[in-house]
Design an enzyme around this catalytic site. Structure first.
Site, PDB file in Angstrom:
ATOM      1  N   LYS A 160       1.808   2.302  -5.112  1.00 36.16           N
ATOM      2  CA  LYS A 160       2.363   1.841  -6.395  1.00 36.16           C
ATOM      3  C   LYS A 160       1.448   2.193  -7.554  1.00 36.16           C
ATOM      4  CE  LYS A 160       2.651  -2.471  -5.012  1.00 36.16           C
ATOM      5  NZ  LYS A 160       2.639  -2.537  -3.567  1.00 36.16           N
ATOM      6  N   GLY A 161       0.141   2.089  -7.293  1.00 34.44           N
ATOM      7  CA  GLY A 161      -0.847   2.300  -8.358  1.00 34.44           C
ATOM      8  C   GLY A 161      -0.618   3.608  -9.074  1.00 34.44           C
ATOM      9  N   GLY A 163      -4.536  -4.397  -4.098  1.00 37.01           N
ATOM     10  CA  GLY A 163      -5.560  -3.374  -4.314  1.00 37.01           C
ATOM     11  C   GLY A 163      -4.858  -2.084  -4.650  1.00 37.01           C
ATOM     12  N   HIS A 164      -4.832  -1.730  -5.921  1.00 35.98           N
ATOM     13  CA  HIS A 164      -4.174  -0.491  -6.328  1.00 35.98           C
ATOM     14  C   HIS A 164      -5.238   0.540  -6.656  1.00 35.98           C
ATOM     15  CE1 HIS A 164      -0.362  -2.828  -7.720  1.00 35.98           C
ATOM     16  NE2 HIS A 164      -0.536  -2.814  -6.423  1.00 35.98           N
ATOM     17  N   ASP A 194       0.813  -1.213   0.000  1.00 37.77           N
ATOM     18  CA  ASP A 194       0.000   0.000   0.000  1.00 37.77           C
ATOM     19  C   ASP A 194       0.850   1.268   0.000  1.00 37.77           C
ATOM     20  OD1 ASP A 194      -2.337  -1.678   0.273  1.00 37.77           O
ATOM     21  OD2 ASP A 194      -1.636  -2.004   2.308  1.00 37.77           O
ATOM     22  N   GLN A 205       1.653  -6.457  -3.491  1.00 33.29           N
ATOM     23  CA  GLN A 205       2.134  -6.598  -2.103  1.00 33.29           C
ATOM     24  C   GLN A 205       3.486  -5.872  -2.003  1.00 33.29           C
ATOM     25  OE1 GLN A 205       0.988  -9.895  -3.598  1.00 33.29           O
ATOM     26  NE2 GLN A 205      -0.893  -8.835  -3.177  1.00 33.29           N
TER      27      GLN A 205
HETATM   28  P1  IMP Z   1      -2.657 -13.112   1.523  1.00 39.13           P
HETATM   29  O1  IMP Z   1      -1.802 -12.513   0.457  1.00 39.13           O
HETATM   30  O2  IMP Z   1      -4.119 -12.895   1.307  1.00 39.13           O
HETATM   31  O3  IMP Z   1      -2.319 -14.551   1.775  1.00 39.13           O
HETATM   32  O4  IMP Z   1      -2.320 -12.350   2.897  1.00 39.13           O
HETATM   33  C1  IMP Z   1      -1.055 -12.482   3.548  1.00 39.13           C
HETATM   34  C2  IMP Z   1      -0.631 -11.168   4.171  1.00 39.13           C
HETATM   35  O5  IMP Z   1      -0.344 -10.213   3.150  1.00 39.13           O
HETATM   36  C3  IMP Z   1      -1.698 -10.492   5.051  1.00 39.13           C
HETATM   37  O6  IMP Z   1      -1.052  -9.831   6.121  1.00 39.13           O
HETATM   38  C4  IMP Z   1      -2.331  -9.467   4.125  1.00 39.13           C
HETATM   39  O7  IMP Z   1      -2.916  -8.406   4.841  1.00 39.13           O
HETATM   40  C5  IMP Z   1      -1.112  -9.028   3.342  1.00 39.13           C
HETATM   41  N1  IMP Z   1      -1.434  -8.510   1.998  1.00 39.13           N
HETATM   42  C6  IMP Z   1      -1.812  -9.206   0.917  1.00 39.13           C
HETATM   43  N2  IMP Z   1      -1.986  -8.391  -0.139  1.00 39.13           N
HETATM   44  C7  IMP Z   1      -1.701  -7.152   0.287  1.00 39.13           C
HETATM   45  C8  IMP Z   1      -1.656  -5.871  -0.363  1.00 39.13           C
HETATM   46  O8  IMP Z   1      -1.891  -5.720  -1.563  1.00 39.13           O
HETATM   47  N3  IMP Z   1      -1.310  -4.821   0.425  1.00 39.13           N
HETATM   48  C9  IMP Z   1      -0.985  -4.965   1.727  1.00 39.13           C
HETATM   49  N4  IMP Z   1      -0.995  -6.133   2.371  1.00 39.13           N
HETATM   50  C10 IMP Z   1      -1.348  -7.225   1.646  1.00 39.13           C
END
Ligand code: IMP
Length: 436
Positions: free
Chosen positions: A15-16, A39-40, A12, A223
């Site tokens: 990047k978007g 989520g961008h 977060d 991520q």
């Molecule tokens: P998963 O990717 O759904 O398996 O989640 C694993 C961890 O990564 C959790 O702590 C999520 O909150 C975090 N996470 C997954 N995608 C994002 C993202 O796009 N931004 C921030 N945290 C993320």
């Protein structure tokens, strides 16, 4: 030219917006890992686009977008997003959107397993997005996953669903959830796969050919570094490799063809989900955390969860710079700090009274960390929309220089608001070259 964009913290970082800005100068934008857990948010002329699975380049009609082999794709989420983007007036056709035949599919039982796995962990849960990402990657590593190319054959799709569901149902039922039925899953997925068929491409070959014909390619990480399954705060991580090496594997591009790596760094840190976060603002700094959360709109764009907020962590960001080899950094959300009297930066860690200089591998060590802070005076002035570095308040310039010195990498771009033109590009930086 091939540039990789990677979040340097826990995601977060904004990047978007940066991908969207750079997309103008590139021909192709490709993702290489993750799925719709990302989520961008991109704002263009007061229109908000939230992209989960599709690369941010999709909102530029003349760009080609690629979902690389390293991704896990939920076909339902894919078409929901495609349809939503189309409704917002953007054309999405197989000519401009390519899905790797080697990417893995997220199936309904992966979502169910994500829930049971979190439930089973109780207090130790990861806090995943519950999108089925982890279980889909588990199947990939366990060599029983369903790749897009497998699913194109209806017999193979049916056979794999039946086989995998037998195992998945054992766990699902054990946790008191109703079993899933293979026929139902097949009936849901098969038409979606049929709709997906025209988008399916040998994307690594497509990218190789594009590079040969001098197309500019942007590899968009989702991520971030500290959520990397190898290098992040394991086990509180996602199940893929957002770091620069992952870009090569997940897009199918030779490492030596990558020309540059851009790190996205926010002026403060946030984290969603569980896991260690050394600079988190706790009860005694709750007012500052709330202020940053509100000013920075720090709520998950996918899950709407309030993000945990903390001070800038130079140790963690140096680690990210070292791992990814950042050539330049885009510093985002400077304006969010405009009202603060004092801004703290974590410049070192202390564990059991000992100063440590590297980012520890062990999560419980990270929980014991005492951040060593340096305090900087806030600039207490409006920076929103500033487009020239020299027009920033002196103290804001000082803050930016301080961060750059701490990380040891140039800051080539500063974002001063969510809109495209609320941006400073620093003269003579590596970044400036990428914008040419
Ligand atoms: P998963 O990717 O759904 O398996 O989640 C694993 C961890 O990564 C959790 O702590 C999520 O909150 C975090 N996470 C997954 N995608 C994002 C993202 O796009 N931004 C921030 N945290 C993320």
């Amino acid at each position: 030219m091939i540039i990789v964009i990677i979040g340097a913290q826990w995601g977060d970082e904004g990047k978007g917006k940066v991908v969207d800005l750079l997309a103008d100068r590139f021909d192709i934008v490709s993702r290489y890992q993750g799925g719709h857990n990302a989520g961008h948010s991109v704002y263009v002329q007061e229109k908000a686009f939230v992209l989960r699975l599709l690369p941010s380049g999709i909102i530029h009609p003349d760009k080609t977008c690629v979902l690389g082999n390293g991704m896990v794709i939920d076909p339902k989420a894919f078409f929901e997003e495609v349809d939503q983007i189309k409704e917002q007036g953007i054309e999405v056709t197989p000519e401009r959107l390519k899905v790797s035949s080697r990417a893995h599919l997220i199936m309904p039982y992966h979502r169910a397993l994500d829930h049971t796995s979190e439930e089973r962990l109780g207090n130790e849960k990861i806090g995943t997005t519950l999108r089925g990402i982890g279980p889909a990657y588990e199947d990939k590593a366990g060599r029983r996953g369903i790749r897009v190319s497998d699913a194109l054959s209806s017999e193979v799709l049916r056979m794999r669903i039946e086989r995998n569901l037998e195992e998945a149902n054992r766990i699902i039922v054990l946790f008191g959830q109703p079993p899933l039925y293979a026929d139902q899953i097949y009936d849901e997925i098969a038409p979606l796969v049929e709709r997906l068929r025209p988008f399916v491409t040998e994307t690594s070959h497509f990218l190789a050919e594009a590079r040969k014909s001098n197309k500019k390619i942007l590899l968009e990480g989702a991520q971030a570094t500290l959520l990397d399954v190898d290098h992040g705060t394991y086990p509180y991580v996602t199940s893929s490799n957002p770091t620069a090496g992952g870009a090569s594997v997940g897009a199918g591009i030779p490492p030596h063809h990558i020309t540059g790596v851009l790190g996205i760094v926010r002026t403060y840190a946030t984290r969603v989900g569980e896991g260690p976060f050394p600079t988190e603002m706790l009860e005694d700094e709750e007012t500052t955390a709330n202020l940053i959360r509100e000013r920075g709109n720090e709520y998950g764009s996918v899950t709407k969860r309030p993000r945990r907020c903390g001070w800038f962590d130079a140790v963690a960001t140096r680690y990210a710079a070292e791992l990814n080899g950042f050539d330049s950094i885009a510093l985002t959300k400077l304006d969010v700090l405009d009202t603060l009297d004092e801004i703290k930066v974590c410049v070192g860690y202390e564990v059991d009274g000992r100063r440590i200089h590297t980012f520890p591998a062990v999560s419980h060590d990270l929980r014991k960390i005492k951040p060593v802070y340096e305090s900087l005076e806030g600039w207490k002035a409006d920076t929103i929309g500033t487009t020239e570095f020299k027009d920033l308040p002196e103290l804001a310039q000082r803050y930016v220089r301080f961060l750059s010195d701490q990380i040891g990498v140039e800051i080539g771009l500063i974002s001063t608001g969510p809109e495209r033109d609320q941006t400073i590009i620093l003269k003579d930086s590596v970044m400036e070259g990428w914008f040419k």
